[in-house]
Motif scaffolding. Structure first.
Motif, PDB file in Angstrom:
ATOM      1  N   ALA A   1       0.823  -1.205   0.000  1.00  0.00           N
ATOM      2  CA  ALA A   1       0.000   0.000   0.000  1.00  0.00           C
ATOM      3  C   ALA A   1       0.859   1.258   0.000  1.00  0.00           C
ATOM      4  CB  ALA A   1      -0.933  -0.010   1.221  1.00  0.00           C
ATOM      5  N   ASP A   2       1.953   1.228   0.753  1.00  0.00           N
ATOM      6  CA  ASP A   2       2.866   2.378   0.750  1.00  0.00           C
ATOM      7  C   ASP A   2       3.432   2.607  -0.643  1.00  0.00           C
ATOM      8  OD1 ASP A   2       2.469   2.726   3.463  1.00  0.00           O
ATOM      9  OD2 ASP A   2       4.318   1.688   4.057  1.00  0.00           O
ATOM     10  N   ALA A   3       3.791   1.513  -1.308  1.00  0.00           N
ATOM     11  CA  ALA A   3       4.346   1.632  -2.658  1.00  0.00           C
ATOM     12  C   ALA A   3       3.292   2.119  -3.647  1.00  0.00           C
ATOM     13  CB  ALA A   3       4.908   0.283  -3.103  1.00  0.00           C
ATOM     14  N   VAL A   4       2.055   1.662  -3.485  1.00  0.00           N
ATOM     15  CA  VAL A   4       0.955   2.106  -4.349  1.00  0.00           C
ATOM     16  C   VAL A   4       0.774   3.615  -4.231  1.00  0.00           C
ATOM     17  CG1 VAL A   4      -1.560   2.074  -4.563  1.00  0.00           C
ATOM     18  CG2 VAL A   4      -0.298  -0.081  -4.470  1.00  0.00           C
ATOM     19  N   ARG A   5       0.738   4.096  -3.007  1.00  0.00           N
ATOM     20  CA  ARG A   5       0.524   5.536  -2.787  1.00  0.00           C
ATOM     21  C   ARG A   5       1.702   6.345  -3.326  1.00  0.00           C
ATOM     22  NH1 ARG A   5      -0.817   3.358   2.424  1.00  0.00           N
ATOM     23  NH2 ARG A   5      -3.075   3.125   2.652  1.00  0.00           N
ATOM     24  N   ALA A   6       2.916   5.841  -3.093  1.00  0.00           N
ATOM     25  CA  ALA A   6       4.102   6.581  -3.531  1.00  0.00           C
ATOM     26  C   ALA A   6       4.203   6.644  -5.046  1.00  0.00           C
ATOM     27  CB  ALA A   6       5.359   5.933  -2.951  1.00  0.00           C
ATOM     28  N   SER A   7       3.727   5.605  -5.714  1.00  0.00           N
ATOM     29  CA  SER A   7       3.857   5.541  -7.170  1.00  0.00           C
ATOM     30  C   SER A   7       2.654   6.118  -7.909  1.00  0.00           C
ATOM     31  CB  SER A   7       4.067   4.088  -7.609  1.00  0.00           C
ATOM     32  OG  SER A   7       2.942   3.291  -7.255  1.00  0.00           O
ATOM     33  N   GLY A   8       1.564   6.362  -7.194  1.00  0.00           N
ATOM     34  CA  GLY A   8       0.363   6.900  -7.817  1.00  0.00           C
ATOM     35  C   GLY A   8      -0.442   5.892  -8.607  1.00  0.00           C
ATOM     36  N   VAL A   9      -0.194   4.604  -8.363  1.00  0.00           N
ATOM     37  CA  VAL A   9      -0.929   3.554  -9.065  1.00  0.00           C
ATOM     38  C   VAL A   9      -2.358   3.473  -8.527  1.00  0.00           C
ATOM     39  CG1 VAL A   9      -1.083   1.044  -9.407  1.00  0.00           C
ATOM     40  CG2 VAL A   9       1.113   2.205  -9.630  1.00  0.00           C
ATOM     41  N   GLN A  10      -3.325   3.280  -9.415  1.00  0.00           N
ATOM     42  CA  GLN A  10      -4.708   3.102  -9.007  1.00  0.00           C
ATOM     43  C   GLN A  10      -4.897   1.632  -8.651  1.00  0.00           C
ATOM     44  OE1 GLN A  10      -6.821   5.503  -8.618  1.00  0.00           O
ATOM     45  NE2 GLN A  10      -8.700   4.369  -8.195  1.00  0.00           N
ATOM     46  N   ALA A  11      -4.955   1.327  -7.368  1.00  0.00           N
ATOM     47  CA  ALA A  11      -5.026  -0.070  -6.913  1.00  0.00           C
ATOM     48  C   ALA A  11      -6.025  -0.177  -5.764  1.00  0.00           C
ATOM     49  CB  ALA A  11      -3.652  -0.566  -6.480  1.00  0.00           C
ATOM     50  N   GLU A  12      -7.290  -0.030  -6.095  1.00  0.00           N
ATOM     51  CA  GLU A  12      -8.329  -0.001  -5.067  1.00  0.00           C
ATOM     52  C   GLU A  12      -8.388  -1.308  -4.275  1.00  0.00           C
ATOM     53  OE1 GLU A  12     -12.124   1.212  -6.496  1.00  0.00           O
ATOM     54  OE2 GLU A  12     -11.322   2.905  -7.645  1.00  0.00           O
ATOM     55  N   LEU A  13      -8.281  -2.437  -4.954  1.00  0.00           N
ATOM     56  CA  LEU A  13      -8.376  -3.715  -4.257  1.00  0.00           C
ATOM     57  C   LEU A  13      -7.166  -3.937  -3.359  1.00  0.00           C
ATOM     58  CD1 LEU A  13      -9.823  -6.108  -6.998  1.00  0.00           C
ATOM     59  CD2 LEU A  13     -11.029  -4.889  -5.180  1.00  0.00           C
ATOM     60  N   GLY A  14      -5.984  -3.549  -3.821  1.00  0.00           N
ATOM     61  CA  GLY A  14      -4.794  -3.702  -2.991  1.00  0.00           C
ATOM     62  C   GLY A  14      -4.876  -2.869  -1.726  1.00  0.00           C
ATOM     63  N   LEU A  15      -5.329  -1.636  -1.844  1.00  0.00           N
ATOM     64  CA  LEU A  15      -5.458  -0.762  -0.676  1.00  0.00           C
ATOM     65  C   LEU A  15      -6.533  -1.275   0.278  1.00  0.00           C
ATOM     66  CD1 LEU A  15      -5.176   2.729  -2.397  1.00  0.00           C
ATOM     67  CD2 LEU A  15      -3.439   1.567  -1.014  1.00  0.00           C
ATOM     68  N   ARG A  16      -7.634  -1.753  -0.277  1.00  0.00           N
ATOM     69  CA  ARG A  16      -8.712  -2.273   0.582  1.00  0.00           C
ATOM     70  C   ARG A  16      -8.272  -3.550   1.279  1.00  0.00           C
ATOM     71  NH1 ARG A  16     -12.015  -1.501   4.381  1.00  0.00           N
ATOM     72  NH2 ARG A  16     -13.976  -2.673   4.304  1.00  0.00           N
ATOM     73  N   ALA A  17      -7.539  -4.419   0.570  1.00  0.00           N
ATOM     74  CA  ALA A  17      -7.037  -5.639   1.197  1.00  0.00           C
ATOM     75  C   ALA A  17      -6.103  -5.302   2.352  1.00  0.00           C
ATOM     76  CB  ALA A  17      -6.315  -6.500   0.163  1.00  0.00           C
ATOM     77  N   ALA A  18      -5.278  -4.273   2.174  1.00  0.00           N
ATOM     78  CA  ALA A  18      -4.379  -3.862   3.255  1.00  0.00           C
ATOM     79  C   ALA A  18      -5.168  -3.401   4.475  1.00  0.00           C
ATOM     80  CB  ALA A  18      -3.463  -2.741   2.755  1.00  0.00           C
ATOM     81  N   GLU A  19      -6.248  -2.677   4.255  1.00  0.00           N
ATOM     82  CA  GLU A  19      -7.083  -2.224   5.374  1.00  0.00           C
ATOM     83  C   GLU A  19      -7.731  -3.397   6.096  1.00  0.00           C
ATOM     84  OE1 GLU A  19      -9.915   0.362   3.591  1.00  0.00           O
ATOM     85  OE2 GLU A  19      -8.497   2.006   3.240  1.00  0.00           O
ATOM     86  N   LEU A  20      -8.272  -4.335   5.326  1.00  0.00           N
ATOM     87  CA  LEU A  20      -8.959  -5.478   5.935  1.00  0.00           C
ATOM     88  C   LEU A  20      -8.002  -6.342   6.740  1.00  0.00           C
ATOM     89  CD1 LEU A  20     -11.306  -6.525   2.987  1.00  0.00           C
ATOM     90  CD2 LEU A  20     -11.963  -5.392   5.122  1.00  0.00           C
ATOM     91  N   TYR A  21      -6.811  -6.583   6.211  1.00  0.00           N
ATOM     92  CA  TYR A  21      -5.864  -7.427   6.940  1.00  0.00           C
ATOM     93  C   TYR A  21      -5.250  -6.712   8.134  1.00  0.00           C
ATOM     94  CZ  TYR A  21      -6.012 -11.761   4.398  1.00  0.00           C
ATOM     95  OH  TYR A  21      -6.430 -12.973   3.898  1.00  0.00           O
ATOM     96  N   ALA A  22      -5.110  -5.395   8.054  1.00  0.00           N
ATOM     97  CA  ALA A  22      -4.616  -4.654   9.217  1.00  0.00           C
ATOM     98  C   ALA A  22      -5.605  -4.771  10.368  1.00  0.00           C
ATOM     99  CB  ALA A  22      -4.395  -3.188   8.841  1.00  0.00           C
ATOM    100  N   ALA A  23      -6.889  -4.645  10.068  1.00  0.00           N
ATOM    101  CA  ALA A  23      -7.919  -4.778  11.101  1.00  0.00           C
ATOM    102  C   ALA A  23      -7.978  -6.201  11.640  1.00  0.00           C
ATOM    103  CB  ALA A  23      -9.279  -4.362  10.535  1.00  0.00           C
ATOM    104  N   PHE A  24      -7.913  -7.183  10.750  1.00  0.00           N
ATOM    105  CA  PHE A  24      -7.982  -8.582  11.158  1.00  0.00           C
ATOM    106  C   PHE A  24      -6.783  -8.959  12.027  1.00  0.00           C
ATOM    107  CE2 PHE A  24      -7.060 -13.131   9.923  1.00  0.00           C
ATOM    108  CZ  PHE A  24      -8.073 -13.694  10.691  1.00  0.00           C
TER     109      PHE A  24
END
Length: 320
Positions: free
Chosen positions: A260-283
């Motif tokens: 997710a950090d790399a996605v944000r830094a690179s400006g890539v549109q990766a909605e599923l990757g960012l959402r997966a990171a949120e779900l696993y952080a909570a879990f």
């Protein structure tokens, strides 16, 4: 595929970080005929490695002092960078030592570690792994390496002793880039497979029926066929051991956080990757703290307000 050989000029290997992954990896080097000196901050881990034939060192710098190759398996990039410079690891090693970092860390940290090693007169390779604790023990890991071709060739015999496949992905940091991209795919896949099983439960499908269809159709993937999140269809999956890891959820959360950090830094549109990171952080921060990452199906099921019926699980053992 690479082939292992004890007579390869790699000499003595210093191995720092002998935990759930590093311990079995070092033991496999010993089995392949390599001399390994090791260190870990946890006395129990060091003692277990010694039983497997690793020569215990009094410190990380002592393990590196006489080594031709130094392998590190540490929790995060800050630990690698601190040990390399502030911890004196690079200064303790002989000139020309090859440093192979098998930790999963940020790409920027991997490149910084590489540059620090080169400045100190050494060679460096980032070589994170895929395969989890089971793969580490069985010697079936996949290594994703970043660095020069000569460094990769020098490390190949060691990687072969610890794994089934080693891929040279490119220059410094490329191994870490491949690792976080791979695990972004895996995290998204596991969530998708888990949601499909919970949906199947709500529609009256048995776990076995859905598995039999999807595992031989377009839904087939590693998260389904190897690490199936429901008990029964894949006997070796953690779901049949009350979700004992396996690949622990906090490790998946860490890897997805790096992605997710790399996605944000690179400006890539990766909605599923960012959402997966949120779900696993909570879990990982709650009920999944000590579970395999496939245990996220329990959270999905709970939030869906359902549970599998006896008919759905009658072929599959105890309901998840």
């Amino acid at each position: 595929m690479v082939s292992a050989s004890a007579d390869n000029g790699t000499g003595t290997v210093g191995f720092i970080g002998l935990g759930n992954m590093g311990g079995p990896m070092a033991a496999n080097l010993v089995k392949a005929g390599h001399r390994v000196t090791g260190f870990d901050l946890v006395p129990e881990a060091l003692a277990a490695a010694a039983e497997a034939g690793v020569e215990p060192a009094a410190s990380a710098t002592a393990a590196a002092a006489d080594a031709d190759v130094v392998i590190t398996m540490l929790p995060a990039g800050r630990h690698v960078l601190a040990l390399y410079e502030d911890g004196g690891l690079l200064a303790a090693a002989r000139p020309g030592t090859l440093f192979v970092d098998c930790s999963t860390i940020d790409v920027a940290d991997a490149r910084a570690a590489h540059e620090a090693a080169v400045r100190a007169g050494h060679q460096a390779l980032d070589a994170p792994v895929s395969g989890g604790v089971v793969g580490a023990g069985a010697g079936t890991l996949t290594f994703m390496a970043g660095g020069g071709a000569a460094e990769f060739a020098r490390a190949e015999p060691l990687l072969a002793a610890m794994g089934r496949k080693a891929v040279h992905c490119g220059a410094a940091g490329a191994g870490q880039a491949a690792k976080i991209c791979n695990n972004m795919i895996l995290g998204i896949s596991m969530i998708g497979v888990s949601e499909a099983f919970v949906l199947g439960e709500s529609l009256g499908l048995s776990h076995q029926a859905l598995y039999d269809v999807a595992s031989t159709a377009s839904g087939q993937c590693w998260a389904l066929s190897v690490n199936c999140p429901v008990p029964g269809p894949v006997p070796a999956s953690p779901a049949n051991r009350d979700y004992r890891p396996g690949f622990a959820a906090p490790l998946m959360a860490k890897d997805l956080g790096l992605a997710a950090d790399a996605v944000r830094a690179s400006g890539v549109q990766a909605e599923l990757g960012l959402r997966a990171a949120e779900l696993y952080a909570a879990f990982a921060g709650n009920e999944g703290a000590e579970q395999d990452f496939s245990g996220i199906i329990r959270t999905i099921r709970q939030q869906s307000g359902g549970a599998p019926t006896p008919q759905q699980t009658e072929q599959n053992g105890t309901p998840a």
